[in-house]
Design a protein around this motif. Structure first.
Motif, PDB file in Angstrom:
ATOM      1  N   GLN A 112       0.800  -1.134  -0.068  1.00  0.00           N
ATOM      2  CA  GLN A 112       0.073   0.144   0.117  1.00  0.00           C
ATOM      3  C   GLN A 112       0.825   1.215  -0.074  1.00  0.00           C
ATOM      4  O   GLN A 112       2.063   1.363   0.572  1.00  0.00           O
ATOM      5  CB  GLN A 112      -1.028   0.110   1.354  1.00  0.00           C
ATOM      6  CG  GLN A 112      -1.887   1.178   1.221  1.00  0.00           C
ATOM      7  CD  GLN A 112      -2.753   1.107   2.553  1.00  0.00           C
ATOM      8  OE1 GLN A 112      -2.394   0.165   3.375  1.00  0.00           O
ATOM      9  NE2 GLN A 112      -3.571   2.083   2.733  1.00  0.00           N
TER      10      GLN A 112
ATOM     11  N   VAL B  37       1.663   6.519  -7.427  1.00  0.00           N
ATOM     12  CA  VAL B  37       1.297   5.316  -8.738  1.00  0.00           C
ATOM     13  C   VAL B  37       1.343   6.167 -10.175  1.00  0.00           C
ATOM     14  O   VAL B  37       1.499   5.364 -11.067  1.00  0.00           O
ATOM     15  CB  VAL B  37       0.000   4.601  -8.423  1.00  0.00           C
ATOM     16  CG1 VAL B  37      -1.122   5.368  -8.523  1.00  0.00           C
ATOM     17  CG2 VAL B  37       0.048   3.256  -9.241  1.00  0.00           C
ATOM     18  N   TYR B  38       0.979   7.283 -10.223  1.00  0.00           N
ATOM     19  CA  TYR B  38       0.832   7.867 -11.541  1.00  0.00           C
ATOM     20  C   TYR B  38       2.012   8.347 -11.907  1.00  0.00           C
ATOM     21  O   TYR B  38       2.047   8.747 -13.144  1.00  0.00           O
ATOM     22  CB  TYR B  38      -0.192   9.157 -11.344  1.00  0.00           C
ATOM     23  CG  TYR B  38       0.194  10.255 -10.439  1.00  0.00           C
ATOM     24  CD1 TYR B  38       1.351  11.089 -10.660  1.00  0.00           C
ATOM     25  CD2 TYR B  38      -0.614  10.109  -9.148  1.00  0.00           C
ATOM     26  CE1 TYR B  38       1.531  12.199  -9.774  1.00  0.00           C
ATOM     27  CE2 TYR B  38      -0.188  11.362  -8.118  1.00  0.00           C
ATOM     28  CZ  TYR B  38       1.002  12.126  -8.617  1.00  0.00           C
ATOM     29  OH  TYR B  38       1.329  13.107  -7.541  1.00  0.00           O
TER      30      TYR B  38
ATOM     31  N   GLN C 213      -6.890   2.359 -19.440  1.00  0.00           N
ATOM     32  CA  GLN C 213      -5.515   1.951 -18.470  1.00  0.00           C
ATOM     33  C   GLN C 213      -5.551   2.785 -17.315  1.00  0.00           C
ATOM     34  O   GLN C 213      -5.357   2.389 -16.273  1.00  0.00           O
ATOM     35  CB  GLN C 213      -4.395   2.092 -19.296  1.00  0.00           C
ATOM     36  CG  GLN C 213      -4.311   0.963 -20.523  1.00  0.00           C
ATOM     37  CD  GLN C 213      -4.394  -0.361 -19.998  1.00  0.00           C
ATOM     38  OE1 GLN C 213      -3.744  -0.734 -18.949  1.00  0.00           O
ATOM     39  NE2 GLN C 213      -5.388  -1.080 -20.588  1.00  0.00           N
ATOM     40  N   GLY C 214      -5.988   4.086 -17.415  1.00  0.00           N
ATOM     41  CA  GLY C 214      -6.008   4.915 -16.459  1.00  0.00           C
ATOM     42  C   GLY C 214      -7.311   4.739 -15.310  1.00  0.00           C
ATOM     43  O   GLY C 214      -6.796   4.543 -14.030  1.00  0.00           O
ATOM     44  N   ARG C 215      -8.344   3.820 -15.709  1.00  0.00           N
ATOM     45  CA  ARG C 215      -9.359   3.691 -14.992  1.00  0.00           C
ATOM     46  C   ARG C 215      -8.828   2.672 -14.058  1.00  0.00           C
ATOM     47  O   ARG C 215      -9.032   2.318 -12.887  1.00  0.00           O
ATOM     48  CB  ARG C 215     -10.257   3.199 -15.763  1.00  0.00           C
ATOM     49  CG  ARG C 215     -11.501   2.924 -14.792  1.00  0.00           C
ATOM     50  CD  ARG C 215     -12.989   3.096 -15.980  1.00  0.00           C
ATOM     51  NE  ARG C 215     -13.185   4.280 -16.479  1.00  0.00           N
ATOM     52  CZ  ARG C 215     -13.902   4.222 -17.663  1.00  0.00           C
ATOM     53  NH1 ARG C 215     -14.729   3.209 -18.174  1.00  0.00           N
ATOM     54  NH2 ARG C 215     -14.158   5.376 -18.250  1.00  0.00           N
ATOM     55  N   TYR C 216      -7.996   1.527 -15.011  1.00  0.00           N
ATOM     56  CA  TYR C 216      -7.463   0.334 -14.175  1.00  0.00           C
ATOM     57  C   TYR C 216      -6.220   0.668 -13.236  1.00  0.00           C
ATOM     58  O   TYR C 216      -5.646  -0.392 -12.763  1.00  0.00           O
ATOM     59  CB  TYR C 216      -7.138  -0.843 -15.190  1.00  0.00           C
ATOM     60  CG  TYR C 216      -8.282  -1.266 -15.834  1.00  0.00           C
ATOM     61  CD1 TYR C 216      -9.638  -1.239 -15.343  1.00  0.00           C
ATOM     62  CD2 TYR C 216      -8.128  -1.471 -17.311  1.00  0.00           C
ATOM     63  CE1 TYR C 216     -10.552  -1.695 -16.386  1.00  0.00           C
ATOM     64  CE2 TYR C 216      -9.064  -1.977 -18.111  1.00  0.00           C
ATOM     65  CZ  TYR C 216     -10.572  -2.043 -17.576  1.00  0.00           C
ATOM     66  OH  TYR C 216     -11.359  -2.456 -18.423  1.00  0.00           O
ATOM     67  N   ARG C 217      -5.869   1.942 -13.240  1.00  0.00           N
ATOM     68  CA  ARG C 217      -4.422   2.420 -12.609  1.00  0.00           C
ATOM     69  C   ARG C 217      -3.222   1.803 -13.364  1.00  0.00           C
ATOM     70  O   ARG C 217      -2.346   1.709 -12.493  1.00  0.00           O
ATOM     71  CB  ARG C 217      -4.998   2.241 -11.009  1.00  0.00           C
ATOM     72  CG  ARG C 217      -5.741   3.118 -10.361  1.00  0.00           C
ATOM     73  CD  ARG C 217      -5.958   2.756  -8.934  1.00  0.00           C
ATOM     74  NE  ARG C 217      -4.684   3.532  -8.355  1.00  0.00           N
ATOM     75  CZ  ARG C 217      -4.931   4.602  -8.055  1.00  0.00           C
ATOM     76  NH1 ARG C 217      -5.768   5.528  -8.376  1.00  0.00           N
ATOM     77  NH2 ARG C 217      -3.829   5.212  -7.423  1.00  0.00           N
ATOM     78  N   ASN C 218      -3.227   1.510 -14.418  1.00  0.00           N
ATOM     79  CA  ASN C 218      -2.255   0.998 -15.052  1.00  0.00           C
ATOM     80  C   ASN C 218      -1.529   2.243 -15.634  1.00  0.00           C
ATOM     81  O   ASN C 218      -1.473   2.405 -17.007  1.00  0.00           O
ATOM     82  CB  ASN C 218      -2.528  -0.091 -16.132  1.00  0.00           C
ATOM     83  CG  ASN C 218      -3.182  -1.385 -15.498  1.00  0.00           C
ATOM     84  OD1 ASN C 218      -2.888  -1.676 -14.553  1.00  0.00           O
ATOM     85  ND2 ASN C 218      -3.946  -2.003 -16.283  1.00  0.00           N
ATOM     86  N   PHE C 219      -0.833   3.032 -15.011  1.00  0.00           N
ATOM     87  CA  PHE C 219      -0.285   4.182 -15.381  1.00  0.00           C
ATOM     88  C   PHE C 219       1.114   4.054 -16.302  1.00  0.00           C
ATOM     89  O   PHE C 219       1.418   5.096 -17.004  1.00  0.00           O
ATOM     90  CB  PHE C 219      -0.016   5.126 -14.385  1.00  0.00           C
ATOM     91  CG  PHE C 219      -1.278   5.759 -13.826  1.00  0.00           C
ATOM     92  CD1 PHE C 219      -2.037   6.723 -14.508  1.00  0.00           C
ATOM     93  CD2 PHE C 219      -1.788   5.263 -12.634  1.00  0.00           C
ATOM     94  CE1 PHE C 219      -3.213   7.341 -14.061  1.00  0.00           C
ATOM     95  CE2 PHE C 219      -3.029   5.861 -11.849  1.00  0.00           C
ATOM     96  CZ  PHE C 219      -3.586   6.971 -12.806  1.00  0.00           C
TER      97      PHE C 219
END
Length: 339
Positions: A65, A95-96, A280-286
């Motif tokens: 986390q 994460v971004y 991908q942004g919604r899945y937080r795969n930045f």
């Protein structure tokens, strides 16, 4: 003894040496990458978060986390004062902001990773869809804007009739026409192409007209003295004399079309590379988000380099290339002006 020319390392008075140009070209990419790497890999520069490796006595902490450093410090102090195990973690970025190696890995894996839903397109399908939107939007804009720009630059009557309105219209933001385009053209690709058309056409006319006006007046006066008609002035003097600069304008204007792509793909049905980035942004795969953005830059730069190379083949008198069929064509049209 002849004095040596003054040093000009910044290229103020003369062109830089090929070696210096290559070095600066490499530096233009290395410096931003070095800054990005420093922010990513040197914890003392930024790293405002803490990635939890051991939750200790804090209930809501979990392994992996990310929490703010201040929150981590406060919770650690509370755990110690309560006699609980102290949590552990290391400094990290949000994460971004993925590190360069994560984005580099995503550039490869994004093409190999199937979409989460069967109805979603693969990355290469999204990219190809965006390229087709750019192609049709810019082609349609050029089919109208290129001849109109030449006419505006050649004839004052055409310029006075059209340019005032175009000057007004170019300040109107193309995305503002999104709802109107959807109402008229539907929800699929047509309104996206229309937005790119609106975003590039008016700039195209003005830029090309301005370039055409820079043709040496002596050439026009000489042709008029020899009895050239208005049509001959345009086809045998103005176009051959300005075609290389107009070609350069078109390369620059193609970049404008790419800038409107993201806006255009928000209109109507979501599609293309914008849809991929949003998902991908919604899945937080930045890392995939950064990879997709870089792919746009890579495709844009590659297409511009290709067009620059193509320009040297088509207009060799502009550089050191070999004579081409097109040069012979312009040479036949205007033998006195194409050298």
């Amino acid at each position: 003894m002849k004095p040596s020319p003054p040093r000009d390392p910044l290229g103020l008075r003369s062109e830089l040496s090929p070696r210096s140009q290559l070095l600066l070209l490499v530096l233009s990419f290395i410096l931003p990458l070095a800054l990005w790497s420093a922010i990513s890999y040197l914890p003392f520069l930024w790293h405002p978060m803490v990635r939890i490796t051991e939750p200790g006595g804090v209930d809501y902490f979990q392994k992996g986390q990310l929490v703010d450093r201040q929150v981590f410090s406060e919770e650690s102090a509370k755990a110690v004062s309560a006699g609980l195990a102290k949590p552990d973690g290391h400094r990290a970025n949000p994460v971004y902001l993925p590190a360069p190696h994560e984005v580099a890995r995503a550039l490869v894996t994004a093409f190999q990773t199937p979409p989460r839903l069967p109805t979603e397109p693969w990355l290469h399908q999204s990219l190809w869809h965006s390229v087709t939107i750019i192609f049709w939007g810019f082609t349609l804009s050029s089919l109208v804007g290129l001849p109109l720009g030449i006419l505006c630059g050649s004839f004052r009557a055409v310029s006075r009739t059209t340019e005032p309105f175009i000057e007004f219209f170019r300040y109107l933001p193309a995305p503002a026409f999104g709802a109107l385009c959807v109402a008229v053209l539907g929800i699929y690709d047509a309104p996206k192409i229309a937005i790119i058309f609106i975003g590039t056409f008016f700039q195209q006319v003005l830029v090309i007209a301005n370039t055409v006006r820079k043709v040496d007046p002596a050439l026009l006066e000489a042709a008029q003295t020899m009895g050239a008609s208005p049509k001959q002035l345009v086809t045998r003097v103005i176009i051959p004399a300005s075609i290389t600069d107009v070609y350069t304008d078109m390369r620059i204007l193609l970049g404008w079309a790419w800038t409107y792509l993201i806006v255009a793909e928000f209109i109507g049905t979501s599609s293309g590379i914008t849809y991929f980035i949003n998902q991908q942004g919604r899945y937080r795969n930045f890392d995939n988000v950064f990879a997709a953005i870089m792919m746009i830059g890579i495709i844009g730069l590659a297409s511009d380099l290709f067009l620059a190379w193509l320009g040297k083949q088509i207009f060799p008198w502009k550089g050191n290339g070999r004579p081409s069929i097109l040069r012979l064509f312009f040479k036949a049209l205007a033998p006195d002006y194409v050298k």
